[in-house]
Design an enzyme around this catalytic site. Structure first.
Site, PDB file in Angstrom:
ATOM      1  N   HIS A   1       0.579  -0.958   0.085  1.00 23.61           N
ATOM      2  CA  HIS A   1       0.152   0.680  -0.030  1.00 23.61           C
ATOM      3  C   HIS A   1       0.747   1.438   0.121  1.00 23.61           C
ATOM      4  CE1 HIS A   1      -3.565   2.784   0.973  1.00 23.61           C
ATOM      5  NE2 HIS A   1      -2.458   3.041   2.230  1.00 23.61           N
ATOM      6  N   GLU A   2       2.072   1.055   0.900  1.00 21.68           N
ATOM      7  CA  GLU A   2       3.040   1.959   0.683  1.00 21.68           C
ATOM      8  C   GLU A   2       3.817   2.517  -0.642  1.00 21.68           C
ATOM      9  OE1 GLU A   2       2.330   4.414   3.439  1.00 21.68           O
ATOM     10  OE2 GLU A   2       0.885   3.372   4.050  1.00 21.68           O
TER      11      GLU A   2
ATOM     12  N   HIS B   1       2.401   4.739  -2.973  1.00 19.79           N
ATOM     13  CA  HIS B   1       2.578   6.505  -2.575  1.00 19.79           C
ATOM     14  C   HIS B   1       3.232   6.357  -3.498  1.00 19.79           C
ATOM     15  CE1 HIS B   1      -1.671   6.571  -1.089  1.00 19.79           C
ATOM     16  NE2 HIS B   1      -1.535   6.054   0.472  1.00 19.79           N
TER      17      HIS B   1
ATOM     18  N   GLU C   1      -6.253   6.977  -0.279  1.00 18.05           N
ATOM     19  CA  GLU C   1      -6.293   5.277  -0.141  1.00 18.05           C
ATOM     20  C   GLU C   1      -7.115   4.450  -0.763  1.00 18.05           C
ATOM     21  OE1 GLU C   1      -3.956   5.430   2.503  1.00 18.05           O
ATOM     22  OE2 GLU C   1      -3.891   7.232   1.789  1.00 18.05           O
TER      23      GLU C   1
END
Length: 631
Positions: free
Chosen positions: A159-160, A163, A236
């Protein structure tokens, strides 16, 4: 939505942020001016002073906060209480974290980020920070390390990484800066009211002004939080989807979200001030905002997006279970057998089936095949080389050994360049490594080895890095005879290290169109076509035209290999890197077409393609050919 569309959206979000910030500032200035009009009447000189003073406070506050963050990801992680994770850590949780991050970085085609742990935080949370992948840092809480099993930790890190790859991080840092400027008005008002004053008339006027500043600043923060929440929520959701696309399994990410929802500490950080400032960067809601101010979708909604059949009653059951026996991530790993199983690398002489659109679609979007390939790459690497990549003393000879040419005569000219700048000991070390363990590396392991070395390199003092950059430049420009791969690998190291030295300066979205860089396209395609077809001008011309047709179909630019070989690329990188995101997609397709004009490329050519894409900030995963391979 592919990587290039994500980059375009991130650029639009940056513009949107500037517009919203400007509207918020205008609203605050008008509110303060209205208060002055009501108290002092139409006193235009006073109004001008108040307006300029308000703008100065907001502007200087934003500039100050951005200046404190100009160090990039490492600076942000340290400011929020992160502790660096040692390269040679003996802590089982930290070693598992480092392994997961290194594998995902290799699978994503981006440099390994700096790693930090927020030791005082028992909640489950994480964030990525930085201006670009070259200066990125990932921080996780101690609670995440203790409570999450390997699959769940992998989901959070994936997930990170979305980004990192999609350009969200630089927008996050800019948000922190502009919102701090808005907050300054409120802070000044609160401070003056707290300190108080005497009972004379002037003091009363000062206190009234402070009250106005507090009220207007609070209104500004109200809208600032709305801006932050509106920008963050959709990103998100997208990051959750990207993490699932990468890992190809929902249980890990869903499991992490269930533990956030089911454990008492949840995702809320203990330092509320830090948590609020960084709320838009966090994996989970670190503050507890809801409604208009919520920076994340509701936790149950996020879980149900991954597991549609999940219900709130099941969450209650998990809460009761974990209240009696809190989960232990490492213990779950042992019980579930979550050991890494390395895949296999293709043969050195394998021919890979690729198409330009297929390759462009993979940029910034690794999938499960890439993760398995990353396992094979890392675990197939000699342990001695992995150890050297983590050693501060050995990492420089290791990286320079990767850049040495196989031709003995050319290598004989490269080594004196190293000796002149870094000394004979480093040159001898690079020569020994080139002729030893580095010779046994699979072609797909050279870039990842450099990626593993990157976190150690970027922590060296700036003067040492400048000397190293000068040495890398001299080695890859030695007589212009080095191979295209060695040249591009050296260029990639230069780009990433320079960005890590001054991350804010290099945080830019390109805006140029393909028509404005016609000559640069032609040079790049001619060099790639010539390198892939040495001694066969006709085949090289066909490869060049195949690439040109992809990006400039109406132009007639003749095939003309540069007389100075790969060194001609020195002049084209800045212009090509300044292309707008969707134009870069065409460029990736064009380079792929030139490298594989017959529909197939070798393993070495695939790695060259990945290196070129890396130089131009288009991270390409290691498993370039997902459709099939042939021997």
């Amino acid at each position: 939505m592919n990587f290039f569309e994500q980059q375009t959206k991130a650029r639009r979000n940056s513009t949107r942020l500037v517009v919203l910030f400007a509207l918020a500032v205008i609203g605050m200035v008008l509110a303060i001016d209205l208060a002055v009009l009501l108290v002092a009447g139409a006193n235009w000189p006073l109004l001008a002073v108040v307006t300029l003073g308000t703008l100065a406070v907001i502007g200087l506050g934003s500039l100050y906060r951005l200046a404190t963050l100009r160090g990039g990801g490492d600076a942000v992680a340290l400011q929020f209480g992160g502790t660096p994770v040692p390269q040679d850590t003996g802590d089982a949780s930290l070693r598992r974290l480092r392994n997961v991050v290194e594998e995902i970085a290799i699978a994503s085609g981006v440099p390994v980020p700096g790693l930090y742990v927020m030791e005082g935080e028992s909640a489950i949370n994480a964030f990525a920070a930085g201006y670009s992948p070259s200066d990125a840092a990932i921080a996780v809480t101690r609670g995440a390390l203790d409570r999450l099993n390997r699959d769940e930790l992998q989901g959070v890190i994936a997930h990170e990484f979305s980004h990192v790859a999609n350009g969200d991080m630089r927008l996050n840092i800019r948000l922190m800066g502009v919102l701090f400027g808005i907050l300054m008005i409120s802070l000044i008002g609160r401070k003056v009211l707290y300190l108080g004053g005497s009972r004379d008339r002037n003091a009363a006027a000062v206190m009234m002004a402070a009250l106005v500043a507090l009220v207007v600043g609070s209104i500004g923060m109200f809208f600032g939080r709305m801006i932050k929440a509106s920008v963050s929520r959709s990103r998100e959701r997208l990051a959750d989807a990207s993490a699932v696309q990468f890992t190809r399994q929902t249980t890990g990410l869903a499991g992490a979200l269930k533990k956030i929802a089911g454990l008492p500490d949840g995702a809320r950080l203990s330092d509320r001030a830090d948590a609020e400032e960084a709320s838009h960067m966090l994996f989970g809601d670190g503050v507890g905002f809801s409604g208009l101010f919520a920076t994340h979708p509701p936790i149950l909604e996020r879980i149900q997006a991954l597991e549609p059949g999940f219900r709130g009653e099941q969450l209650e059951g998990l809460r009761r279970q974990w209240s009696l026996t809190p989960p232990s991530g490492l213990q779950e790993d042992r019980m579930m057998g979550l050991d890494v199983h390395a895949g296999r690398l293709p043969a050195h002489d394998a021919r890979l089936d690729v198409t330009p659109p297929m390759v462009a679609a993979q940029v910034g979007h690794p999938e499960v095949d890439d993760y398995q390939r990353a396992d094979a790459i890392v675990h197939g690497m000699p342990a001695s080389l992995r150890s050297l990549a983590q050693s501060r003393e050995a990492v420089v000879p290791l990286v320079l050994g990767l850049l040495l040419d196989d031709d003995a005569a050319l290598r004989g000219r490269q080594l004196p360049e190293i000796t002149a700048r870094l000394g004979d000991e480093v040159a001898r070390g690079a020569k020994a490594l080139h002729g030893g363990d580095l010779q046994a590396l699979h072609p797909m392991q050279r870039l990842p080895l450099a990626a593993l070395a990157f976190p150690v390199l970027r922590r060296r003092p700036r003067p040492e890095l400048e000397t190293l950059l000068d040495t890398v430049h001299a080695v890859v420009h030695c007589d212009g005879k080095v191979s295209l791969f060695e040249y591009c690998l050296g260029r990639l190291l230069e780009v990433q290290l320079r960005e890590s030295l001054d991350p804010r300066r290099h945080a830019r979205f390109g805006r140029r169109k393909p028509g404005s860089v016609r000559e640069e396209f032609a040079t790049l395609l001619a060099v790639v076509a010539h390198a892939g077809n040495p001694g066969d001008p006709a085949a090289a011309q066909r490869a060049y035209l195949a690439g040109l047709q992809r990006v400039l179909p109406r132009d007639h630019l003749p095939y003309a290999p540069p007389t100075n070989g790969v060194l001609a690329l020195d002049e084209v990188w800045p212009a090509l890197d300044a292309l707008e995101p969707l134009a870069k997609q065409l460029m990736v397709e064009a380079v792929t077409a030139a490298a594989s004009h017959d529909g197939r490329i070798s393993v070495a050519e695939a790695e060259l393609l990945r290196t070129i894409c890396g130089v131009l900030h288009c991270p390409l995963p290691p498993d370039v050919a997902r459709i099939g391979t042939a021997g």
